[in-house]
Write a protein that holds these residues in place. Sequence first.
Motif, PDB file in Angstrom:
ATOM      1  N   ARG A  74      37.056  32.915  45.491  1.00 50.49           N
ATOM      2  CA  ARG A  74      36.956  32.928  44.023  1.00 50.49           C
ATOM      3  C   ARG A  74      37.802  34.027  43.398  1.00 50.49           C
ATOM      4  O   ARG A  74      38.030  34.028  42.186  1.00 50.49           O
ATOM      5  N   PHE A  75      38.261  34.992  44.212  1.00 52.03           N
ATOM      6  CA  PHE A  75      39.027  36.109  43.677  1.00 52.03           C
ATOM      7  C   PHE A  75      40.509  35.769  43.598  1.00 52.03           C
ATOM      8  O   PHE A  75      41.070  35.140  44.491  1.00 52.03           O
ATOM      9  N   ASP A  76      41.112  36.220  42.515  1.00 53.73           N
ATOM     10  CA  ASP A  76      42.555  36.092  42.347  1.00 53.73           C
ATOM     11  C   ASP A  76      43.253  36.826  43.486  1.00 53.73           C
ATOM     12  O   ASP A  76      42.744  37.829  43.997  1.00 53.73           O
ATOM     13  N   GLU A  77      44.407  36.351  43.876  1.00 48.55           N
ATOM     14  CA  GLU A  77      45.165  36.986  44.965  1.00 48.55           C
ATOM     15  C   GLU A  77      45.430  38.463  44.692  1.00 48.55           C
ATOM     16  O   GLU A  77      45.512  39.267  45.619  1.00 48.55           O
ATOM     17  N   SER A  78      45.540  38.840  43.430  1.00 52.69           N
ATOM     18  CA  SER A  78      45.814  40.237  43.090  1.00 52.69           C
ATOM     19  C   SER A  78      44.683  41.164  43.530  1.00 52.69           C
ATOM     20  O   SER A  78      44.909  42.355  43.747  1.00 52.69           O
TER      21      SER A  78
ATOM     22  N   PHE B  96      43.341  41.274  46.342  1.00 49.71           N
ATOM     23  CA  PHE B  96      43.600  41.671  47.726  1.00 49.71           C
ATOM     24  C   PHE B  96      44.878  42.496  47.883  1.00 49.71           C
ATOM     25  O   PHE B  96      45.233  42.862  49.002  1.00 49.71           O
ATOM     26  N   ARG B  97      45.551  42.795  46.779  1.00 49.24           N
ATOM     27  CA  ARG B  97      46.713  43.703  46.799  1.00 49.24           C
ATOM     28  C   ARG B  97      46.287  44.965  46.062  1.00 49.24           C
ATOM     29  O   ARG B  97      46.235  44.996  44.834  1.00 49.24           O
ATOM     30  N   LEU B  98      45.985  46.006  46.815  1.00 51.46           N
ATOM     31  CA  LEU B  98      45.415  47.212  46.219  1.00 51.46           C
ATOM     32  C   LEU B  98      46.322  47.853  45.180  1.00 51.46           C
ATOM     33  O   LEU B  98      45.833  48.515  44.269  1.00 51.46           O
ATOM     34  N   SER B  99      47.613  47.652  45.305  1.00 47.69           N
ATOM     35  CA  SER B  99      48.543  48.250  44.346  1.00 47.69           C
ATOM     36  C   SER B  99      48.309  47.740  42.921  1.00 47.69           C
ATOM     37  O   SER B  99      48.677  48.407  41.957  1.00 47.69           O
ATOM     38  N   THR B 100      47.663  46.584  42.775  1.00 50.38           N
ATOM     39  CA  THR B 100      47.388  46.035  41.445  1.00 50.38           C
ATOM     40  C   THR B 100      46.189  46.717  40.790  1.00 50.38           C
ATOM     41  O   THR B 100      45.987  46.564  39.591  1.00 50.38           O
ATOM     42  N   ARG B 101      45.370  47.400  41.565  1.00 53.14           N
ATOM     43  CA  ARG B 101      44.159  48.093  41.124  1.00 53.14           C
ATOM     44  C   ARG B 101      43.036  47.141  40.693  1.00 53.14           C
ATOM     45  O   ARG B 101      42.000  47.579  40.202  1.00 53.14           O
ATOM     46  N   VAL B 102      43.227  45.842  40.876  1.00 58.29           N
ATOM     47  CA  VAL B 102      42.211  44.871  40.471  1.00 58.29           C
ATOM     48  C   VAL B 102      40.931  45.070  41.280  1.00 58.29           C
ATOM     49  O   VAL B 102      39.836  45.129  40.710  1.00 58.29           O
ATOM     50  N   ALA B 103      41.037  45.189  42.594  1.00 61.82           N
ATOM     51  CA  ALA B 103      39.838  45.371  43.425  1.00 61.82           C
ATOM     52  C   ALA B 103      39.097  46.642  43.031  1.00 61.82           C
ATOM     53  O   ALA B 103      37.874  46.631  42.867  1.00 61.82           O
ATOM     54  N   GLY B 104      39.820  47.721  42.853  1.00 60.41           N
ATOM     55  CA  GLY B 104      39.194  48.982  42.469  1.00 60.41           C
ATOM     56  C   GLY B 104      38.491  48.892  41.131  1.00 60.41           C
ATOM     57  O   GLY B 104      37.374  49.401  40.966  1.00 60.41           O
ATOM     58  N   ASP B 105      39.125  48.222  40.170  1.00 59.58           N
ATOM     59  CA  ASP B 105      38.520  48.073  38.840  1.00 59.58           C
ATOM     60  C   ASP B 105      37.245  47.232  38.903  1.00 59.58           C
ATOM     61  O   ASP B 105      36.243  47.562  38.265  1.00 59.58           O
ATOM     62  N   ILE B 106      37.289  46.148  39.666  1.00 57.01           N
ATOM     63  CA  ILE B 106      36.123  45.272  39.777  1.00 57.01           C
ATOM     64  C   ILE B 106      34.989  45.990  40.501  1.00 57.01           C
ATOM     65  O   ILE B 106      33.850  46.013  40.027  1.00 57.01           O
ATOM     66  N   VAL B 107      35.298  46.593  41.627  1.00 58.41           N
ATOM     67  CA  VAL B 107      34.273  47.307  42.394  1.00 58.41           C
ATOM     68  C   VAL B 107      33.668  48.421  41.556  1.00 58.41           C
ATOM     69  O   VAL B 107      32.446  48.629  41.568  1.00 58.41           O
ATOM     70  N   GLN B 108      34.487  49.124  40.797  1.00 59.40           N
ATOM     71  CA  GLN B 108      33.986  50.230  39.983  1.00 59.40           C
ATOM     72  C   GLN B 108      32.967  49.762  38.949  1.00 59.40           C
ATOM     73  O   GLN B 108      31.989  50.453  38.685  1.00 59.40           O
ATOM     74  N   LYS B 109      33.168  48.600  38.371  1.00 52.96           N
ATOM     75  CA  LYS B 109      32.199  48.072  37.393  1.00 52.96           C
ATOM     76  C   LYS B 109      30.843  47.858  38.056  1.00 52.96           C
ATOM     77  O   LYS B 109      29.801  48.189  37.487  1.00 52.96           O
ATOM     78  N   PHE B 110      30.849  47.302  39.251  1.00 54.48           N
ATOM     79  CA  PHE B 110      29.589  47.090  39.966  1.00 54.48           C
ATOM     80  C   PHE B 110      28.930  48.423  40.308  1.00 54.48           C
ATOM     81  O   PHE B 110      27.721  48.577  40.169  1.00 54.48           O
ATOM     82  N   VAL B 111      29.717  49.384  40.726  1.00 52.37           N
ATOM     83  CA  VAL B 111      29.187  50.711  41.060  1.00 52.37           C
ATOM     84  C   VAL B 111      28.585  51.358  39.818  1.00 52.37           C
ATOM     85  O   VAL B 111      27.478  51.906  39.863  1.00 52.37           O
ATOM     86  N   ASN B 112      29.297  51.303  38.702  1.00 53.07           N
ATOM     87  CA  ASN B 112      28.824  51.924  37.466  1.00 53.07           C
ATOM     88  C   ASN B 112      27.452  51.411  37.043  1.00 53.07           C
ATOM     89  O   ASN B 112      26.639  52.173  36.524  1.00 53.07           O
TER      90      ASN B 112
END
Length: 120
Positions: free
Chosen positions: A49-53, A55-71
């Motif tokens: 269900r996740f956009d390919e971006s 899985f590319r850490l340079s896009t910061r998408v994974a970090g941004d999504i994970v951070q929302k859940f953590v917050n």
Amino acid sequence: MTTMEKIHGIPVLMYPADGEIIGGERDALDLVGNAMYQGAAWVVIPADRFDESFFRLSTRVAGDIVQKFVNYRVGLAVVGDISRHTEASPALRDFVRECDRGTQTWFPADLEELRERLRG
């Protein structure tokens, strides 16, 4: 359609394999909001269900999504085989390993692995 399930007494919001692609912070906020509304402690989303971006850490998408859940203190489980992504990216492999060591974000291969992790 999402379903709520209790796994070892933990309320888990399960998303189906089909549905809109998750690609950023706005999507993450919608997922977190839905989880909080329904009283879920964890959200389970198939990796496909996740956009390919994601899985590319340079896009910061994974970090941004994970951070929302953590917050918002909602657990996130990205369920499925992501080996093609981790084999192509040592950085992603390290990110996944670090997440799996924690208590907030996991990348289980399947629902059975998730059930075992939630057993405690």
